[in-house]
Write a protein that holds these residues in place. Structure first.
Motif, PDB file in Angstrom:
ATOM      1  N   TRP A   1      92.137  87.452  50.153  1.00  0.00           N
ATOM      2  CA  TRP A   1      90.690  87.243  50.115  1.00  0.00           C
ATOM      3  C   TRP A   1      90.314  86.242  49.023  1.00  0.00           C
ATOM      4  CZ3 TRP A   1      87.301  88.064  53.705  1.00  0.00           C
ATOM      5  CH2 TRP A   1      87.507  89.052  54.646  1.00  0.00           C
ATOM      6  N   ALA A   2      90.921  86.379  47.851  1.00  0.00           N
ATOM      7  CA  ALA A   2      90.634  85.451  46.749  1.00  0.00           C
ATOM      8  C   ALA A   2      91.035  84.030  47.122  1.00  0.00           C
ATOM      9  CB  ALA A   2      91.357  85.902  45.482  1.00  0.00           C
ATOM     10  N   ALA A   3      92.155  83.881  47.799  1.00  0.00           N
ATOM     11  CA  ALA A   3      92.599  82.553  48.224  1.00  0.00           C
ATOM     12  C   ALA A   3      91.621  81.946  49.228  1.00  0.00           C
ATOM     13  CB  ALA A   3      94.005  82.623  48.818  1.00  0.00           C
ATOM     14  N   LEU A   4      91.153  82.753  50.174  1.00  0.00           N
ATOM     15  CA  LEU A   4      90.192  82.252  51.167  1.00  0.00           C
ATOM     16  C   LEU A   4      88.893  81.830  50.493  1.00  0.00           C
ATOM     17  CD1 LEU A   4      89.298  81.688  54.060  1.00  0.00           C
ATOM     18  CD2 LEU A   4      88.532  84.075  54.185  1.00  0.00           C
ATOM     19  N   VAL A   5      88.371  82.664  49.614  1.00  0.00           N
ATOM     20  CA  VAL A   5      87.127  82.327  48.904  1.00  0.00           C
ATOM     21  C   VAL A   5      87.337  81.069  48.057  1.00  0.00           C
ATOM     22  CG1 VAL A   5      85.490  83.097  47.131  1.00  0.00           C
ATOM     23  CG2 VAL A   5      86.201  84.658  48.952  1.00  0.00           C
ATOM     24  N   GLY A   6      88.501  80.934  47.443  1.00  0.00           N
ATOM     25  CA  GLY A   6      88.802  79.732  46.669  1.00  0.00           C
ATOM     26  C   GLY A   6      88.766  78.478  47.516  1.00  0.00           C
ATOM     27  N   VAL A   7      89.358  78.537  48.689  1.00  0.00           N
ATOM     28  CA  VAL A   7      89.351  77.383  49.601  1.00  0.00           C
ATOM     29  C   VAL A   7      87.929  77.091  50.069  1.00  0.00           C
ATOM     30  CG1 VAL A   7      90.085  76.599  51.890  1.00  0.00           C
ATOM     31  CG2 VAL A   7      91.736  77.638  50.358  1.00  0.00           C
ATOM     32  N   LEU A   8      87.183  78.131  50.405  1.00  0.00           N
ATOM     33  CA  LEU A   8      85.813  77.935  50.873  1.00  0.00           C
ATOM     34  C   LEU A   8      84.918  77.360  49.786  1.00  0.00           C
ATOM     35  CD1 LEU A   8      85.314  81.176  52.990  1.00  0.00           C
ATOM     36  CD2 LEU A   8      85.875  78.870  53.811  1.00  0.00           C
ATOM     37  N   SER A   9      85.186  77.690  48.531  1.00  0.00           N
ATOM     38  CA  SER A   9      84.362  77.161  47.439  1.00  0.00           C
ATOM     39  C   SER A   9      84.638  75.680  47.193  1.00  0.00           C
ATOM     40  CB  SER A   9      84.578  77.957  46.150  1.00  0.00           C
ATOM     41  OG  SER A   9      85.859  77.709  45.616  1.00  0.00           O
ATOM     42  N   GLU A  10      85.727  75.168  47.734  1.00  0.00           N
ATOM     43  CA  GLU A  10      86.038  73.744  47.606  1.00  0.00           C
ATOM     44  C   GLU A  10      85.415  72.926  48.725  1.00  0.00           C
ATOM     45  OE1 GLU A  10      90.270  73.546  47.516  1.00  0.00           O
ATOM     46  OE2 GLU A  10      90.419  74.436  45.534  1.00  0.00           O
TER      47      GLU A  10
END
Length: 85
Positions: free
Chosen positions: A16-25
């Motif tokens: 989940w953290a990885a997905l949110v990180g990608v989405l924030s970029e």
């Protein structure tokens, strides 16, 4: 960062953290029929609630065969994510 696997829903805190990180970029060009991003939304306002309801209704009315191809058939609305600076 590598593109996330959008065929299945994330499992566990790291995914989940990885997905949110990608989405924030990314910006709203990442949005699809199965994914909605809202950086700022006031859920206590009529307009904010309407945006959530509109996405829920749209996601619920997707073609099941097409929906199954992304996030294990789930739709995802991510609130409070904005581009990293």
């Amino acid at each position: 960062m590598a593109d996330p696997d959008l065929t299945r829903i994330p499992r566990g805190q790291r995914e989940w953290a990885a997905l949110v990180g990608v989405l924030s970029e990314d910006d709203d060009r990442a949005e699809r029929h199965f994914l909605e991003l809202k950086s700022q939304i006031d859920l206590s306002s009529t307009g904010g609630g309407a945006k959530v309801a509109k996405f829920v209704l749209g996601a619920a009315n997707r073609d099941p065969e097409q929906a199954a191809k992304r996030f294990d058939g789930h739709a995802l609305m991510v609130l409070g994510v904005s581009q990293a600076r």
